[in-house]
Design an enzyme around this catalytic site. Sequence first.
Site: not given
Ligand code: FE2
Length: 316
Positions: A12, A59, A193, A240
Amino acid sequence: MARIIAGVASSHVPAIGAAIDNKQTGEPYWQRVFSGFEKSKQWMAETKPDVAIVVYNDHASAFSVEFVPTFALGCAAEFPPADEGWGPRPVPVVKGHPELAAHIAQSVILDEFDLTIVNKMEVDHGLTVPMNLLFGSPKEWPCPVIPLAVNVVLYPPPTGHRCYMLGRAIRKAVESYPEDLKVVIFGTGGMSHQISGPRAGLINSKFDKAYLDNLTKDPKKLARMEHLEYMREAGAEGIEMVMWLVMRGALDDKVDEVYRFYTVPASNTAVGHIILENRKGAARGKAKKAKTAPKTAPKIKRAAARVTHRDVLKGK
Ligand SMILES: [Fe+2]
């Protein structure tokens, strides 16, 4: 009865949303990313779910460090796009399904998963970017959505096993809902990431691809993976991916992988995407015959594109 017919996992990355909003999808850099979702949009248009359950993380848009629920189920009638610092994304308001959401809340909580019930909530790129990737950019989203926000931003996030078992409980809840509904469940986030620190920019394609393989074939192995392994192999934000296990837990043990896409980089993140269908279930409708949804594993269509590959763990 309602039933979960398929699961979708997708990164996302916020920059994907910015590329859509700024009409940059045709630029060569972004074309590489968006081209990987063309077949997915076709699959979704043919599958026509009645409801989507989208597992994502907030977030610091709806929640702040003052209040961080581990699992928060959106039970409202609608969820407006959040202002993430540049104004709300120009996407439709997400319509909820309060009746099914309340049913899931009751079933899952009585199954001893202590969800937070959210009756008012804005949703950020964590939810809206995968919606764009699978539904395109319509004036109205084609089906109601039940958001399930998972804490993966403040330690400790839930374990992969807890997420997997929550998926099991959600499936049980959906299957006890009397109305005949086709439900697709999304897992979002990832893949490898890391945004900050000495390892910022980490991408580990080898780990990501093995994760995709196991998501289809051996999700219980992934459910045993500890937080430290996610951190070490996939970077701090790679955690995530535990959200994908909620999606996987809601599916059959054996599934058909009907599509996969992986590319690096998008922004500073690996982009991974997979579509899994339950093998049983007559509710698949036209998707069963779709060119992009072959029934057997050997016909899996995969797309892969790569510009650069920075596997910083190589040689360690
Ligand atoms: Fe995220």
